[in-house]
Design a protein around this motif. Structure first.
Motif, short mmCIF file in Angstrom:
data_model
loop_
_atom_site.label_atom_id
_atom_site.label_comp_id
_atom_site.label_asym_id
_atom_site.label_seq_id
_atom_site.Cartn_x
_atom_site.Cartn_y
_atom_site.Cartn_z
N ARG A 188 -5.80 3.91 -1.43
CA ARG A 188 -4.41 3.48 -1.32
C ARG A 188 -4.04 2.53 -2.46
NH1 ARG A 188 -3.13 1.07 4.36
NH2 ARG A 188 -1.04 1.03 3.44
N LEU A 189 -4.95 1.63 -2.78
CA LEU A 189 -4.71 0.71 -3.89
C LEU A 189 -4.62 1.46 -5.22
CD1 LEU A 189 -4.58 -2.19 -5.04
CD2 LEU A 189 -7.08 -2.13 -5.14
N LEU A 190 -5.53 2.39 -5.42
CA LEU A 190 -5.54 3.13 -6.68
C LEU A 190 -4.30 4.01 -6.81
CD1 LEU A 190 -9.33 4.08 -6.81
CD2 LEU A 190 -8.15 2.31 -8.13
N ARG A 191 -3.78 4.51 -5.71
CA ARG A 191 -2.54 5.28 -5.77
C ARG A 191 -1.37 4.40 -6.22
NH1 ARG A 191 -2.59 10.37 -3.95
NH2 ARG A 191 -4.37 11.04 -2.68
N ARG A 192 -1.32 3.18 -5.72
CA ARG A 192 -0.26 2.26 -6.16
C ARG A 192 -0.35 2.03 -7.67
NH1 ARG A 192 2.28 -0.54 -1.83
NH2 ARG A 192 2.34 1.01 -0.16
N LEU A 193 -1.55 1.86 -8.15
CA LEU A 193 -1.73 1.65 -9.59
C LEU A 193 -1.34 2.89 -10.38
CD1 LEU A 193 -5.13 -0.26 -9.42
CD2 LEU A 193 -2.90 -1.23 -10.06
N HIS A 194 -1.67 4.07 -9.86
CA HIS A 194 -1.30 5.31 -10.54
C HIS A 194 0.21 5.46 -10.60
CE1 HIS A 194 -0.61 9.82 -10.48
NE2 HIS A 194 -1.21 9.62 -11.64
N ALA A 208 -0.58 -4.95 -6.82
CA ALA A 208 -0.76 -3.78 -5.96
C ALA A 208 -1.36 -4.17 -4.61
CB ALA A 208 -1.66 -2.76 -6.66
N MET A 209 -2.27 -5.13 -4.60
CA MET A 209 -2.86 -5.58 -3.34
C MET A 209 -1.83 -6.26 -2.45
SD MET A 209 -6.60 -6.93 -4.62
CE MET A 209 -7.45 -6.86 -3.06
N ARG A 210 -0.93 -7.03 -3.04
CA ARG A 210 0.12 -7.69 -2.25
C ARG A 210 1.04 -6.67 -1.59
NH1 ARG A 210 0.40 -11.76 -6.51
NH2 ARG A 210 2.13 -10.59 -7.44
N SER A 211 1.21 -5.54 -2.24
CA SER A 211 2.08 -4.50 -1.66
C SER A 211 1.40 -3.80 -0.49
CB SER A 211 2.45 -3.47 -2.73
OG SER A 211 1.34 -2.65 -3.07
N LEU A 212 0.08 -4.01 -0.34
CA LEU A 212 -0.66 -3.45 0.79
C LEU A 212 -1.09 -4.59 1.70
CD1 LEU A 212 -2.92 -0.94 -1.20
CD2 LEU A 212 -0.85 -0.39 0.09
N ALA A 213 -0.13 -5.35 2.16
CA ALA A 213 -0.43 -6.58 2.89
C ALA A 213 -1.20 -6.34 4.17
CB ALA A 213 0.88 -7.32 3.20
N GLU A 214 -1.10 -5.13 4.74
CA GLU A 214 -1.76 -4.86 6.01
C GLU A 214 -3.26 -4.63 5.88
OE1 GLU A 214 -0.43 -0.87 4.38
OE2 GLU A 214 0.24 -2.95 4.39
N VAL A 215 -3.76 -4.50 4.66
CA VAL A 215 -5.19 -4.28 4.44
C VAL A 215 -5.92 -5.63 4.44
CG1 VAL A 215 -6.96 -3.39 2.89
CG2 VAL A 215 -4.78 -2.18 3.12
N ASP A 216 -6.94 -5.75 5.27
CA ASP A 216 -7.76 -6.96 5.32
C ASP A 216 -8.96 -6.73 4.40
OD1 ASP A 216 -9.35 -9.13 5.87
OD2 ASP A 216 -9.00 -9.09 8.03
N TRP A 217 -8.82 -7.14 3.15
CA TRP A 217 -9.85 -6.86 2.15
C TRP A 217 -11.15 -7.60 2.47
CZ3 TRP A 217 -8.55 -2.92 -0.79
CH2 TRP A 217 -7.20 -2.65 -0.99
N ALA A 218 -11.06 -8.80 2.98
CA ALA A 218 -12.26 -9.57 3.31
C ALA A 218 -13.04 -8.91 4.45
CB ALA A 218 -11.88 -11.00 3.69
N ALA A 219 -12.32 -8.34 5.42
CA ALA A 219 -13.00 -7.68 6.54
C ALA A 219 -13.77 -6.44 6.08
CB ALA A 219 -11.98 -7.29 7.61
N LEU A 220 -13.27 -5.77 5.06
CA LEU A 220 -13.98 -4.61 4.52
C LEU A 220 -15.33 -5.02 3.96
CD1 LEU A 220 -11.18 -2.70 2.56
CD2 LEU A 220 -12.28 -1.97 4.68
N ASP A 221 -15.40 -6.23 3.42
CA ASP A 221 -16.59 -6.69 2.70
C ASP A 221 -17.62 -7.38 3.60
OD1 ASP A 221 -17.09 -6.09 0.10
OD2 ASP A 221 -16.78 -8.11 -0.64
N ALA A 222 -17.27 -7.63 4.84
CA ALA A 222 -18.15 -8.44 5.69
C ALA A 222 -19.40 -7.72 6.19
CB ALA A 222 -17.35 -8.99 6.87
N PRO A 223 -19.34 -6.46 6.63
CA PRO A 223 -20.51 -5.85 7.28
C PRO A 223 -21.68 -5.62 6.33
CG PRO A 223 -18.48 -4.65 7.80
CD PRO A 223 -18.17 -5.58 6.69
N ARG A 224 -22.89 -5.56 6.91
CA ARG A 224 -24.08 -5.23 6.14
C ARG A 224 -24.18 -3.73 5.87
NH1 ARG A 224 -28.81 -8.12 5.75
NH2 ARG A 224 -29.39 -6.33 4.47
#
Length: 695
Positions: free
Chosen positions: A268-274, A239-255
């Motif tokens: 969006r990821l959970l919708r793909r799984l559903h 499901a994550m590969r199908s959302l290639a435009e999402v930068d998952w690492a960038a989401l996790d970087a900020p404090r």
């Protein structure tokens, strides 16, 4: 009107923390009575309202007692009766309803549980028989002189770093991060991981992120679901590969958490799984169907509300501004209207998506708790039950008749919050609880206990009385509303006994007389917090800290809470600077005076920790020594805040502020699981383990 207010449970007279008698204004009483549906503007209306109060449950539908004790049975006929357990065991015959000077009564069975009492004539009544104190988890811990310890953590603050994005967090913590932390803490010797509230929030408004102002206490925060723990890593990776435009690492970087951005990507990821749910195999399908069947209409209502709130045609005005459900068209304000039913049918797939989110969250929380117990924790995960819900949330929408309307719950001015507090929450109506045999409260309690080994109840003084504030009023313009404390506490003890769970009641601040004794009677541990463990010192107005060995044992020992300064923050006066910045100081307080007082308190605390002949307190907070001091108490459980283990200077929340500080958005600076191996964390763990040794 005073008599009507008293009959309705409103307390016209009260005493503030300084011992000054106070009286609630007649305007406040009138406003509160109106909000309770008990108008008192004229003598005729007062009579009608008093009659209405008298008609509510003249004989309660649920009577509460304790195993082996006498259960009072108002209005029941004397003579033979039959007692039928509700969980299937054989009925008990040969019993008699007796009478004494206080009225009819029956000796309760020795086995706790729910029963149906059938008198010789007349209607039957339900009984809830709570365990005697010795049968509760807390009492057993005290009897065995156990000295367990654990950690208190904010779920959202957890960070998991991994090169594989499937195993990392995506902008905020979730139940997978909880599982990993619990397993690591178990290896360190911890027996509990107490979590911040995980109640359902607002999927359409993720910026509303205070876990203590949830949409519903009946369901879970869908953003905390851990799909890989339930559906497998391969499914999530696909499901994550199908959302290639999402930068998952960038989401996790900020404090700081960007809730809208992080939740949008996660949804969006959970919708793909559903969308791929049908391909997950028969076991997953059967588990999901069972979940839907067990939650029934209540789950459907929550899911429909989530859809409606996200629908601009329903929940926005002509300018596109989002509206609370109380301002929607009347046809959308009730889950039972034909329009809402038709909408749910037309949007069945979207409704099912929100049901799927709840199943995924419940399954991943359950797996996290089971993993904690398998790793060696004797308690496992502990949930946190917020004192109320948002009046704009799904529970208020679907169960409006159970909740107070037109008022907000808060706290009156006190020593630590001289302006008082308005939490902008609604809570259960005592009249509705009585009318519905406490069923609304039981539903929330059972939901909170379902997947955990313990429960902290926020502001448990609210079981005795709630400070209710008229809509639009200031925090000081409220009054105390009496709640059915005896029933609520006994039912809490019973439900905890049924799950063999430990219950903690947050009994800080202004506590009604007798509440602490009632907590002990029901096997509920209170909370002893370092900053409040003070006693009169030498000289007028001076205080000293209570030696750890003298802390009362019927409580959980903690250095701080989410609303109080961390060890490092208190030592450096960070909280004083924050209160001054947010203009939260009382009318007779100044930052200079508070810092001078803090210096004296710091010196007194250091003498208590290190001995009267110690040197001056160190410049930096001696976190291991302070944690060891709290760990040395006779309390059966000690909880260390994750922020203190990490040496953080800022607390998760600054009470009384919304936008001035990043409340509920602070993240741990690093992966806590990896940090456990660092030298500072090891010193802090060792201090706790050393002082939590045998009693």
């Amino acid at each position: 009107m005073s008599a009507l207010a008293a009959q309705a449970g409103l307390q016209e007279h009260w005493v503030d923390p300084y011992g000054v008698p106070r009286r609630v204004s007649s305007d406040t009483l009138r406003s509160l009575l109106d909000s309770m549906g008990l108008p008192g503007g004229t003598a005729a209306r007062v009579r009608e309202s008093r009659a209405a109060v008298e008609s509510i449950g003249s004989r309660p539908e649920l009577l509460v007692g304790y195993a082996g004790g006498a259960v009072r049975l108002p209005g029941l006929p004397l003579g033979p009766c039959l007692l039928e357990p509700e969980e299937g065991s054989a009925p008990q015959a040969g019993l008699r309803i007796a009478c004494d000077e206080s009225g009819a009564w029956l000796r309760a069975p020795s086995q706790p549980g729910y029963y149906r009492l059938h008198p010789r004539c007349g209607e039957s009544v339900r009984l809830a028989i709570a365990p005697c104190r010795s049968e509760t988890a807390a009492s057993r811990m005290l009897a065995r002189r156990e000295r367990l310890w654990g950690v208190a953590a904010q779920i959202y603050s957890l960070r998991t770093t991994d090169e594989d994005p499937v195993k990392a967090t995506w902008g905020h913590g979730d139940f997978a991060a909880v599982r990993r932390l619990a397993q690591q803490l178990a290896r360190e010797g911890a027996d509990a991981l107490m979590l911040s509230p995980a109640h359902a929030m607002f999927s359409a408004d993720p910026a509303a992120c205070s876990p203590y102002c949830p949409s519903s206490r009946l369901f879970l925060n869908a953003a905390y679901a851990a799909p890989a723990d339930v559906l497998g890593e391969d499914a999530v990776r696909k499901a994550m590969r199908s959302l290639a435009e999402v930068d998952w690492a960038a989401l996790d970087a900020p404090r700081r958490i960007d809730w809208p951005r992080a939740c949008a990507a996660r949804m969006r990821l959970l919708r793909r799984l559903h969308h791929g749910l049908a391909g997950f195999g028969p076991h997953v399908q059967a588990d999901y169907r069972h979940f839907l069947g067990s939650r029934g209409e209540t789950l459907r209502d929550h899911a429909v509300f989530e859809c409606l709130q996200a629908d601009a045609s329903v929940a926005s005005d002509h300018q596109g501004k989002s509206l609370p459900w109380t301002q929607w068209k009347s046809c959308w304000r009730d889950p039972g209207t034909p329009e809402v039913r038709a909408y749910a049918a037309e949007h069945a797939s979207e409704v099912d998506f929100h049901c799927f989110l709840q199943w995924l969250a419940a399954a991943s929380l359950d797996q996290a708790h089971r993993a904690a117990c398998r790793a060696g924790m004797r308690i496992g995960l502990m949930a946190d039950l917020a004192v109320g819900t948002s009046p704009a949330g799904s529970q208020a929408w679907s169960q409006a008749g159970h909740l107070l309307a037109g008022v907000s719950v808060g706290a009156p001015p006190d020593i630590h919050n001289p302006l008082g507090q308005n939490w902008r929450l609604t809570a259960f109506s005592p009249q509705a609880l009585r009318t519905h045999a406490q069923a609304p409260f039981l539903a929330v309690l059972r939901a909170s206990l379902e997947h955990v080994g313990g429960l902290r109840i926020d502001h448990i003084a609210g079981f005795e009385r709630l400070w209710v504030i008229p809509e639009g009023g200031e925090a000081a313009d409220g009054a105390y509303l009496r709640m059915p404390a005896r029933e609520l506490l006994a039912l809490t003890a019973l439900e905890a006994w049924r799950r063999q769970a430990l219950v903690i009641g947050e009994n800080l601040g202004t506590v009604p007389a007798g509440l602490d004794a009632a907590l002990r009677q029901n096997g509920i541990l209170g909370m002893d917090v370092l900053w409040f463990m003070q006693q009169p010192g030498l000289g007028p107005g001076r205080v000293s800290f209570t030696p750890s060995k003298r802390w009362p044992p019927h409580a959980v020992a903690m250095a701080t809470t989410h609303d109080l300064p961390t060890l490092a923050g208190w030592w450096q006066g960070v909280d004083i600077a924050q209160r001054a910045h947010a203009r939260l100081l009382g009318p007779h307080e100044t930052a200079v005076e508070l810092r001078a007082r803090r210096a004296e308190d710091r010196s007194q605390l250091w003498k208590c920790v290190a001995g009267p002949d110690c040197a001056a307190p160190p410049h930096r907070a001696p976190i291991p020594a302070l944690l060891g001091f709290v760990a040395a108490t006779p309390c059966p459980l000690m909880l260390a805040a994750l922020e203190d283990l990490a040496g953080e200077g800022e607390a998760p929340n600054v009470p009384g502020t919304v936008h001035a500080f990043p409340n509920w958005r602070r993240r741990m600076p690093a992966d806590a699981v990896g940090a456990c191996a660092s030298a500072p964390w090891r010193q802090r763990f060792e201090a706790i383990r050393r002082w939590r040794g045998p009693a």
